[in-house]
Scaffold this motif. Structure first.
Motif, PDB file in Angstrom:
ATOM      1  N   TYR A  85      38.243  42.827  50.211  1.00  0.00           N
ATOM      2  CA  TYR A  85      39.513  42.455  50.823  1.00  0.00           C
ATOM      3  C   TYR A  85      39.790  43.185  52.141  1.00  0.00           C
ATOM      4  CZ  TYR A  85      41.098  39.733  46.789  1.00  0.00           C
ATOM      5  OH  TYR A  85      41.244  38.772  45.810  1.00  0.00           O
ATOM      6  N   ASP A 105      48.486  47.809  45.547  1.00  0.00           N
ATOM      7  CA  ASP A 105      48.389  46.558  46.303  1.00  0.00           C
ATOM      8  C   ASP A 105      47.385  45.601  45.675  1.00  0.00           C
ATOM      9  OD1 ASP A 105      48.935  45.136  49.087  1.00  0.00           O
ATOM     10  OD2 ASP A 105      46.799  44.983  48.681  1.00  0.00           O
ATOM     11  N   THR A 128      47.723  42.007  50.259  1.00  0.00           N
ATOM     12  CA  THR A 128      48.937  41.361  50.758  1.00  0.00           C
ATOM     13  C   THR A 128      49.826  42.375  51.460  1.00  0.00           C
ATOM     14  OG1 THR A 128      49.942  41.653  48.574  1.00  0.00           O
ATOM     15  CG2 THR A 128      48.918  39.536  49.035  1.00  0.00           C
ATOM     16  N   GLU A 182      53.497  42.540  51.698  1.00  0.00           N
ATOM     17  CA  GLU A 182      54.889  42.779  51.350  1.00  0.00           C
ATOM     18  C   GLU A 182      55.196  44.266  51.364  1.00  0.00           C
ATOM     19  OE1 GLU A 182      58.653  41.551  49.219  1.00  0.00           O
ATOM     20  OE2 GLU A 182      57.341  40.840  50.790  1.00  0.00           O
ATOM     21  N   SER A 185      52.256  40.303  45.006  1.00  0.00           N
ATOM     22  CA  SER A 185      51.281  39.448  45.688  1.00  0.00           C
ATOM     23  C   SER A 185      51.523  37.962  45.460  1.00  0.00           C
ATOM     24  CB  SER A 185      49.861  39.805  45.221  1.00  0.00           C
ATOM     25  OG  SER A 185      49.711  39.495  43.851  1.00  0.00           O
ATOM     26  N   THR A 221      54.049  32.411  52.253  1.00  0.00           N
ATOM     27  CA  THR A 221      52.613  32.273  52.001  1.00  0.00           C
ATOM     28  C   THR A 221      52.286  31.579  50.683  1.00  0.00           C
ATOM     29  OG1 THR A 221      52.643  34.522  51.084  1.00  0.00           O
ATOM     30  CG2 THR A 221      52.026  34.288  53.391  1.00  0.00           C
ATOM     31  N   ASP A 253      45.824  31.505  48.077  1.00  0.00           N
ATOM     32  CA  ASP A 253      46.882  32.369  48.616  1.00  0.00           C
ATOM     33  C   ASP A 253      46.978  33.736  47.941  1.00  0.00           C
ATOM     34  OD1 ASP A 253      47.600  30.290  50.341  1.00  0.00           O
ATOM     35  OD2 ASP A 253      49.042  29.476  48.916  1.00  0.00           O
ATOM     36  N   TYR A 254      46.030  34.084  47.077  1.00  0.00           N
ATOM     37  CA  TYR A 254      46.096  35.395  46.434  1.00  0.00           C
ATOM     38  C   TYR A 254      45.924  36.519  47.461  1.00  0.00           C
ATOM     39  CZ  TYR A 254      45.047  39.304  43.329  1.00  0.00           C
ATOM     40  OH  TYR A 254      45.065  40.515  42.696  1.00  0.00           O
ATOM     41  N   CYS A 272      46.677  36.347  50.616  1.00  0.00           N
ATOM     42  CA  CYS A 272      47.413  35.849  51.783  1.00  0.00           C
ATOM     43  C   CYS A 272      47.790  36.983  52.734  1.00  0.00           C
ATOM     44  CB  CYS A 272      48.667  35.117  51.332  1.00  0.00           C
ATOM     45  SG  CYS A 272      49.746  36.093  50.267  1.00  0.00           S
ATOM     46  N   LYS A 273      47.841  36.665  54.010  1.00  0.00           N
ATOM     47  CA  LYS A 273      48.204  37.625  55.042  1.00  0.00           C
ATOM     48  C   LYS A 273      49.237  36.998  55.973  1.00  0.00           C
ATOM     49  CE  LYS A 273      44.803  40.442  53.800  1.00  0.00           C
ATOM     50  NZ  LYS A 273      44.322  39.679  52.622  1.00  0.00           N
ATOM     51  N   GLN A 274      50.239  37.759  56.336  1.00  0.00           N
ATOM     52  CA  GLN A 274      51.203  37.285  57.325  1.00  0.00           C
ATOM     53  C   GLN A 274      50.713  37.737  58.702  1.00  0.00           C
ATOM     54  OE1 GLN A 274      55.334  38.020  56.228  1.00  0.00           O
ATOM     55  NE2 GLN A 274      54.829  37.752  54.068  1.00  0.00           N
TER      56      GLN A 274
END
Length: 797
Positions: free
Chosen positions: A147, A415, A419, A421, A517, A523, A663-664, A666-668
Motif C-alpha cells: 500500500y 490505518d 486511507t 481520514e 477506511s 470515495t 475503494d478499500y 482509496c486516496k483523496q
C-alpha cells in the motif's frame, strides 16, 4: 487514598519485573560489530543534520545499559553534543530525542522542520540517560509494503530506514525481493516461469499473493521486477544490519502454485476458500498438507536459499491462515500446522524464531479458545513471537491469557488500506502499552507499529513512538503543545488551541469500534440505498473550530511547509465531512420526490468535489501524479511502464478485475478526484435526475454497470499523465473554501452525527471482524465479461 497517577507510576515501576525476558530470544541481537554500527550511525547523522553533523559525536558501547534493552546517553560538551548508544539504532534514537526535546525539531514522512539552534542547547545537568522499556520495537504490516512502499527505490528506502532508526525500531519486516528466492526454489523443483507468473501477484498486489489470499492478479510479474527487487533487498538488509536492526525474512506457509497438482500429482493439497470475492482465475489458492514431504522440502530449501543469498538474523514471518479459515477447526489439525511450520524452520536454521501475526484470531467466529490454544501451544514457549496486530482497538492477548505464555508484541495498527481520514486514538495508545505490560503474567516483549498504509496522521505516529522510552502515560494536552512547537518551529496560543480541538475530537476515538477506511462519502461508490453512513466519533464542530483557527493563521505560517500540509489536510477533511450532509440531503430529497431539491443538493455535492480537486492539486502531498510516477520510474520500457501503471491505478480504485475490494485503498488525491470519484458521482446525480424527470424506476444494476464501464474499468487502463508539482496557491484556495463552506457546517445536521454513530454500533451485534470481513456484498451486476488478465493486450470493450 491511592490516586490514579500513583497507581500508574507503581505499575510502571514494575514493568521490567512483570514482563519476562525469554532466554530463547537472547540470541536475537545486532549482527554487525559496534564499529560498523558506529559508522552507520555517523552516516545517518550526516544525512539528517548536514553540515551541523560536525557538532555531534557518536559512540556505540553495548554495556552502558541493562541487558536486553537499548540505552542512549546524551552529553553536552562546550562545543558539541556526544550521543552514546548501545546500538546504532539507540544512537539514532538519541539523536531524535535530542532534536525533539531540546531543539524543537521534527522529521516526518511529510517533511522536516530543522531550525536547530546555534549554539546547540545543553541538556539539563549536562547529561541525560534513557533506556527503552522493551527488548523489541517492531515495524511494518505485511500490507505496508504494497500500500505504501511498493514503488520505493533506494533513495526512498534510505530515508525510510533513517526514520525507523530514529524511532528506535530494531526489528522490521524485510520482505522485498522474496519472489527471487521462491523462484529459485520452485524452478529447482521443476516448476516453470509460467507456473510462477500465474502464482505471483503483480507488484502492487504481492502482499496478498504472498499470504495465499489470491494469486496472479496484477501479473504476470516480470523478470526485471524480480531482479531489481533482489538488488534492492541487499541494500535494505545491509543498512538494517549496519544500524543494529533485526530484519525479519519470510518463511514458507504452505501456499503453492496451482501447477503443483500437475508437477507433483501425488502431493496432498487442498484448496483454500475464496477471499474477497475473486473468481476462479485468482482465488482459492492451493495449500500443501502439513504431513506432505513436499512441505518440508520447500520450506527448508527456501530458508537455505535466503541464508546463502542474504545471511540470516533468525526471525522468520509465517502466516498460513491470515484472513483464510483453515479447512478444519480440529485442534489436532491446527496443532499439526504449528508443529510443522516450527519443525521446518528449525530444520533449516537451528536458531530460528517464528514470527506470527495474531491478526487471524480477530475472526472469533472460527478461532475459539481451544483452536487458538492448539496453535499457540504447538510450539515450545519462547520459540514464537506473536504480533498482537491491533492492540489499541482489539487486543487478543487479553482473551488468550497473554498468548498462553508465548512472547507477544503490543502493536498499533491505526490505518487500513493507506486511507487518509484524519483519525487517532491517542488516549488508547497512551495507556495501552502500559496496560499490556501490567497484564497478569504478561508475556509482552515489545512495542510495534503495524499500519497497512502510511503517509497520513503524522501526529499519531510521533505520539506512539515515544512509548518506546516513556515510563508513564503522558499529559496529552501538554504533549500536543510541544508537538505543535516542534512541527512549525514556533507557535502561539491560537495554533495550540486549534490542535487542542483536534486532540479533543478527531484524535480522541475511544469507541473501540471505528474503522476509518469505509463509507467515506467522497470515495465510496455512490448508492441510494442502503444509505452510506460514515462513522463520526467526535463533535464535527471541534474539527471546524480547528479549521477556523488554522485558517486565521495562514498568512503568518505560510512559509512552513508542514503547516501548509496540515491546513490542506484539515480543509480536505472538513469538506469531506460536509459531504455527508449534501449526500444525505440528496437522498432524502429523492425520497420525497422533490426533483428541484435533488438537483440543488446534487450540484452542491459535485461542486464540493470540484473544489476538493482544486485544493488537493495545490499541495505536493496530495497528487496522484506522484504515485503514478513512482510506479513508472521502475519500468525498463514502455510495455513495463504500462504494466506498472495498471497496478498503481487498479490498487487504489477497483482493487481487482471487477471491483472485488473496490475503494478499500482509496486516496483523496488530485487527479483521482477529477477522473474517478467525481465522474462516478456525476453519473449518479445525473441518473437520478433523469429517472425522476421521466418517471422511471430506479435500476441499481443499470447504474452500477454504467459507472463500471464508463469510469472504473477504463481508469485502470488509462495512461494519462498527471502533474507531479502542485498547482495553485494553497493559501488563497483555503481562505476561499473556508469562506464558502463554513456557513454550511453550522447546520443542526452535524449535531447528531456523533450520536447516530454510537447508536448504530449499539444496535450492531456483529463482531468487528464480521462487520469488516463478513461475506462480501455481491456486486449488483454480472461482471463475468470477457477479460484478459495478463494486461499485455488492448482492453476488450
Amino acid at each position: 487514598m491511592i490516586t490514579r497517577k500513583t497507581l500508574v507510576l507503581f505499575i510502571a515501576s514494575l514493568i521490567l519485573v512483570n514482563c519476562r525476558d525469554f532466554e530463547s530470544l537472547s540470541h536475537l541481537k545486532p549482527k554487525v560489530s559496534a564499529v560498523k554500527q558506529e559508522d552507520a550511525a555517523k552516516d545517518l547523522f550526516q544525512r539528517v543534520l548536514g553540515a551541523r553533523s560536525e557538532e555531534f559525536k557518536v559512540k556505540i558501547q553495548a554495556d552502558i545499559g541493562p541487558k536486553e534493552r537499548d540505552t542512549f546517553i546524551i552529553n553536552t560538551q562546550e562545543k558539541y553534543v556526544e550521543i552514546t548508544g548501545t546500538t546504532g539504532v539507540a544512537a539514532a534514537m538519541g539523536l531524535y530525542y535530542y532534536l525533539t526535546n531540546y531543539c524543537n525539531c521534527q522529521i516526518t514522512w511529510g517533511g522536516r522542520q530543522m531550525a536547530i539552534p546555534s549554539p546547540l542547547p545543553r541538556v539539563e545537568g549536562g547529561s541525560v540517560n534513557v533506556t527503552t522499556n522493551d527488548k523489541f520495537r517492531f515495524y511494518q504490516n505485511v500490507c505496508t509494503v504494497s500500500y505504501s512502499s511498493v514503488w520505493f527505490r533506494w533513495e526512498q528506502w534510505e530515508s525510510y530506514l533513517d526514520w525507523m532508526a530514529m524511532r528506535g525500531i530494531n526489528m522490521a519486516l524485510a520482505f522485498t525481493g522474496q519472489e527471487a528466492m521462491f523462484q529459485r526454489v520452485y524452478m529447482g523443483l521443476g516448476f516453470t516461469m509460467e507456473d510462477l507468473q500465474n502464482h505471483f501477484g503483480g507488484p502492487a498486489f504481492l502482499a496478498w499473493s504472498r499470504m495465499g489470499n489470491m494469486h496472479g492478479w496484477g501479473g504476470p510479474i516480470t523478470q526485471n521486477w524480480i531482479d531489481d527487487q533482489l538488488i534492492l533487498q541487499h541494500k535494505i538488509l545491509d543498512r538494517m544490519r549496519a544500524l543494529g536492526m533485526i530484519p525479519v525474512l519470510p518463511g514458507f506457509a504452505g501456499h503453492v502454485p496451482e501447477a503443483t497438482i500437475l508437477r507433483y500429482p501425488q502431493a496432498n493439497v487442498s484448496r483454500l476458500t475464496d477471499w474477497a470475492g475473486f473468481n476462479q482465475s485468482y482465488c482459492c489458492n492451493y495449500l500443501l498438507d502439513f504431513n506432505d514431504p513436499l512441505f518440508m522440502k520447500i520450506a527448508v530449501r527456501l530458508i537455505k536459499e535466503m541464508e546463502n543469498e542474504f545471511g540470516t538474523d533468525h526471525v522468520y514471518s509465517v502466516d498460513t491462515f491470515n484472513e483464510m479459515r483453515p479447512k478444519s477447526n480440529s485442534t489436532e489439525y491446527l496443532a499439526l500446522s504449528g508443529r510443522t511450520i516450527y519443525k521446518s524452520l528449525k530444520e533449516a536454521d537451528s536458531k530460528a524464531i517464528w514470527l506470527m501475526q495474531g491478526w487471524l484470531f480477530i475472526d472469533d467466529g472460527f478461532w475459539k479458545p481451544p483452536q487458538m490454544k492448539a496453535l499457540l501451544t504447538s510450539v515450545p514457549q519462547g520459540e514464537m513471537i506473536v504480533l498482537d496486530l491491533y492492540s489499541e482497538i482489539i487486543p487478543i492477548f487479553t482473551r488468550t491469557e497473554s498468548y498462553y505464555g508465548q512472547p507477544f508484541i503490543w502493536c498499533m495498527l491505526h490505518d487500513f488500506g493507506g486511507t487518509m481520514e484524519l483519525y487517532g486514538a491517542l488516549k488508547l495508545i497512551n495507556e495501552g502499552p502500559f496496560n499490556g505490560r501490567a497484564f497478569p503474567n504478561s508475556s509482552m516483549v515489545g512495542l510495534g507499529m503495524t499500519p497497512e498504509g502510511i503517509f497520513q496522521n503524522e501526529v499519531v505516529y510521533e505520539f506512539f513512538t515515544e512509548n518506546v522510552w516513556r515510563k508513564e502515560p503522558r499529559d496529552i494536552s501538554a504533549w500536543i503543545s510541544k508537538y505543535v512547537l516542534n512541527r512549525y518551529g514556533t507557535t502561539n496560543k491560537f495554533l495550540d488551541l486549534a490542535w487542542q480541538y483536534l486532540k479533543l475530537g478527531i484524535y480522541n476515538n475511544t469507541d473501540y469500534l471505528h474503522d476509518n477506511s469505509i463509507n467515506i462519502i467522497v470515495t465510496t461508490l455512490p448508492r441510494m440505498s442502503p444509505l452510506i453512513q460514515q462513522d463520526v466519533w467526535y463533535n464535527p464542530e471541534d474539527l471546524y473550530v480547528a479549521w477556523d483557527i488554522l485558517t486565521l493563521n495562514l498568512d503568518d505560517f505560510s512559509n512552513s511547509s508542514l503547516f501548509m500540509y496540515d491546513i490542506v489536510d484539515v480543509t480536505r477533511n472538513s469538506l469531506q465531512i460536509l459531504s455527508i450532509k449534501y449526500y444525505t440531503d440528496f437522498v432524502y430529497a429523492f425520497g420525497r420526490g422533490d426533483i428541484s431539491a435533488v438537483e440543488s443538493h446534487g450540484n452542491q455535492l459535485l461542486g464540493l468535489l470540484r473544489d476538493m480537486e482544486t485544493l488537493l492539486a495545490s499541495d505536493s502531498h496530495f497528487l496522484l501524479g506522484n504515485w503514478i510516477k513512482a510506479a513508472t520510474d521502475n519500468a525498463m520500457d514502455m510495455q513495463d511502464s504500462w504494466f506498472l501503471q495498471f497496478n498503481a491505478r487498479n490498487q487504489i480504485t477497483l482493487w481487482g478485475p471487477r471491483g472485488e475490494i473496490r475503494d478499500y485503498a482509496c486516496k483523496q488525491w488530485s487527479g483521482l478526484i477529477k477522473d474517478y470519484y467525481l465522474p462516478r458521482w456525476e453519473i449518479f446525480v445525473n441518473y437520478t435526475l433523469d429517472i425522476m424527470a421521466h418517471n422511471m424506476t430506479y435500476n441499481v444494476t443499470e447504474l452500477d454497470i454504467m459507472m463500471y464501464l464508463k469510469v472504473e474499468l477504463p481508469f485502470s487502463y488509462k495512461l494519462d499523465p498527471y502533474p507531479t508539482e502542485p498547482q495553485g496557491d494553497s493559501v488563497a484556495i483555503v481562505k476561499s473554501l473556508h469562506k464558502k463552506y463554513r456557513p454550511d457546517t453550522m447546520s443542526e445536521f452535524f449535531q447528531t452525527l456523533q450520536k447516530n454513530t454510537e447508536e448504530r454500533h449499539k444496535k450492531d451485534n456483529r463482531s468487528w471482524f464480521q462487520r469488516k470481513y463478513g461475506k462480501p456484498i455481491k456486486n449488483s451486476i454480472n461482471r463475468n465479461m470477457p477479460y484478459n488478465p495478463h494486461l499485455h493486450h488492448v482492453m476488450n470493450n
